[in-house]
Design an enzyme around this catalytic site. Structure first.
Site, mmCIF file in Angstrom:
data_model
loop_
_atom_site.group_PDB
_atom_site.id
_atom_site.type_symbol
_atom_site.label_atom_id
_atom_site.label_comp_id
_atom_site.label_asym_id
_atom_site.label_seq_id
_atom_site.Cartn_x
_atom_site.Cartn_y
_atom_site.Cartn_z
ATOM 1 N NE ARG A 296 -29.318 73.313 85.024
ATOM 2 C CZ ARG A 296 -30.322 73.531 84.190
ATOM 3 N NH1 ARG A 296 -31.131 74.557 84.385
ATOM 4 N NH2 ARG A 296 -30.539 72.737 83.161
ATOM 5 C CE LYS B 269 -30.047 64.331 83.200
ATOM 6 N NZ LYS B 269 -28.801 64.953 83.637
ATOM 7 C CD GLU C 239 -35.587 57.806 79.927
ATOM 8 O OE1 GLU C 239 -35.427 58.235 81.078
ATOM 9 O OE2 GLU C 239 -36.074 58.486 78.997
#
Length: 521
Positions: free
Chosen positions: A293, A116, A200
């Site tokens: 994916r 990430k 975040e």
């Protein structure tokens, strides 16, 4: 040419891939654990190889066993599905080293977007807006405290190496940070083997909207529009729809362009999803992560666009260009999907493993059910408890909701608890029907349900009080009537006695006729 594909997965996604293989005249090969010997996906494949005991670490997560099974059956390629090893770059590298085709992105793209923090760096470099926060993993609690103070609370701590809500904590004040930091790192290490976390700024009441992309080896990258994935429990999606109720052609174009830009920047190939948080009020969007994916919720995009995403995955891996251009992508109607889990929604979605002893699935116009179970299937404690994905398509969102409501009402599963009653409530919820969605929807939905239950209980209590009062009044009235009746009987009895006495007295005093006097003499 790919002629045989080993499917390194189980359940409904294995069944979905098998169907794509059949459409392409490709032979599907199953792998299974000892617990899955009689599973649906095993029976549908041409060949099947047992790869170990029930625990996934000894079967579906064992890279060496899966590659050995592929070689044993002379498979040309391996499709990872989603979950298990689907986003494991080491697995993709091992497949390539074994001389097999990995049906997914390149190893380097998986490494960049699989983390990430590196994905956030790549998004910044590509000019894609990101949620304010760190682009490197946090080294210490002190670093987390300094960063949180700079961005301001609330903040989110997230695992760098994973998703699905694991290793994720919302922190609303400094007093919560230490505990959240330790728990997030511990959970991340347990779930992904990597304790790295980042921070975040928490976006208040955001929508979770993702863009489906597909790219080939010829430089073509196309987006298939957005999916609304805001209805989540424990940061895991449970209801998804395409298109988003908030979206229009302009917003879709902006987000799609950002997703394509990032996909090209990392030389991505295959199907993938670029996820964004969208501020509902301002419609500003921020890059969140990229899933390298096939996504669980891909059916709603397929229903609206008419494009078989799994088929495109396979043909792109085989070297073919995409079968469509961006200009050819059309969005028709609306689709909504519910993930039906073997969980008890009234007990905090606690897993409900066991045997399915009754199963009734209804289809009808616009209904699609992607399932990996059948009657007498065993829902194991070892794997994800998903039973199926029930999706409905309609010409409008209202029609899709109506069809989904009907299908959910007809869907019956016996022997285990499921999330079906929960979804039946959602599709009748006023906020859902109005499209007022964000990642806190389920919390507020549960609050509304509890309020409704309390109100219903209160109404039932008041009704009972009224019923008791009516019964008491009726009994009192009946008693009064009985007493009055007894009094009337007494009066009637007394009156008859008086009347008889007076009649006798009258007879004695009445003058006799001449004939009667003669008779008396």
């Amino acid at each position: 040419m790919i002629r045989k594909i080993l499917i390194a997965n189980r359940g409904e996604i294995a069944v979905r891939i098998i169907r794509a293989c059949r459409d392409l005249n490709i032979s599907p090969v199953a792998v299974y654990s000892e617990a899955d010997a009689t599973a649906v996906h095993v029976s549908l494949c041409d060949e099947a190889v047992c790869i170990g005991p029930a625990p996934s670490i000894q079967s579906y997560l064992d890279i060496a066993k899966i590659i050995a099974a592929a070689k044993k059956t002379n498979a040309d390629a391996i499709h990872p599905g989603y979950g298990f090893l689907a986003e494991n770059a080491d697995f993709a590298a091992s497949v390539n080293e074994a001389g097999l085709t990995f049906i997914g992105p390149g190893v380097e793209a998986m490494r960049v977007m699989g983390s990430k923090t590196s994905a956030r760096s790549a998004a910044l470099a590509a000019g894609v807006p990101i949620v304010p926060g760190t682009v490197e993993a946090l080294n210490s609690l002190v670093g987390a405290e300094v960063t949180a103070k700079r961005f301001g609370y609330p903040v989110m701590l997230k695992a760098s190496a994973g998703g699905g809500g694991k290793g994720m904590r919302l922190v609303t004040s400094p007093s919560e940070l230490r505990s959240a930091f330790d728990n997030a790192k511990s959970e991340a290490a347990s779930a992904f083997g990597d304790s790295a976390i980042y921070l975040e700024k928490a976006i208040e009441r955001p929508r979770h909207i993702e863009i489906q992309i597909v790219a080939d080896t010829h430089g073509n990258v196309v987006h298939l529009g957005e999916r609304e994935c805001s209805i989540q429990r424990r940061h895991q999606k449970v209801v998804e729809e395409c298109p988003s109720p908030i979206s229009d052609a302009e917003l879709r174009g902006q987000m799609g362009a950002a997703a394509v830009k990032l996909t090209k920047a990392v030389n991505y190939v295959g199907a993938g999803t670029v996820e964004f948080l969208v501020a509902d009020a301002t419609r500003e969007f921020y890059f969140l992560e990229m899933n390298t994916r096939l996504q669980v919720e891909h059916p709603v995009t397929e229903l609206v666009t008419g494009i078989d995403i799994v088929r495109e995955q396979i043909t792109v891996a085989d070297g073919a260009p995409l079968s469509f251009t961006q200009e050819q992508v059309q969005w028709t109607g609306h689709a909504i999907e519910c993930r039906v889990y073997a969980e008890d929604p009234d007990n905090n979605f606690f897993p409900s493993p066991g045997k399915i002893n009754h199963l009734r699935v209804r289809n009808g116009p616009g209904i699609r059910d992607d399932s990996g179970v059948r009657l007498n299937s065993e829902v194991s404690i070892h794997y994800d408890p998903m039973i199926s994905k029930l999706a409905a398509w309609g010409r409008t969102r209202e029609e899709a909701i109506g069809r989904l409501r009907r299908a959910l009402d007809e869907y019956e599963v016996g022997g285990i608890k499921t999330t079906l009653p929960f979804f039946r409530g959602i599709v009748r919820d006023e906020e859902f029907i109005a499209g007022r969605l964000d990642t806190g929807f389920i919390v507020r939905f549960n609050q509304r349900r509890e309020t409704a239950r309390a109100s219903a209980s209160e109404r039932a209590g008041l009704q009972m009080q009224r019923d008791l009062a009516i019964i008491a009044a009726a009994l009192h009235y009946a008693r009064l009537q009985k007493e009055a009746s007894a009094q009337r009987a007494t009066l009637v009895s007394q009156s008859r006695w008086k009347i008889s006495g007076r009649a006798a007295l009258f007879d004695q005093k009445k003058p006799m006729s001449g004939r009667n006097r003669k008779l008396r003499k």
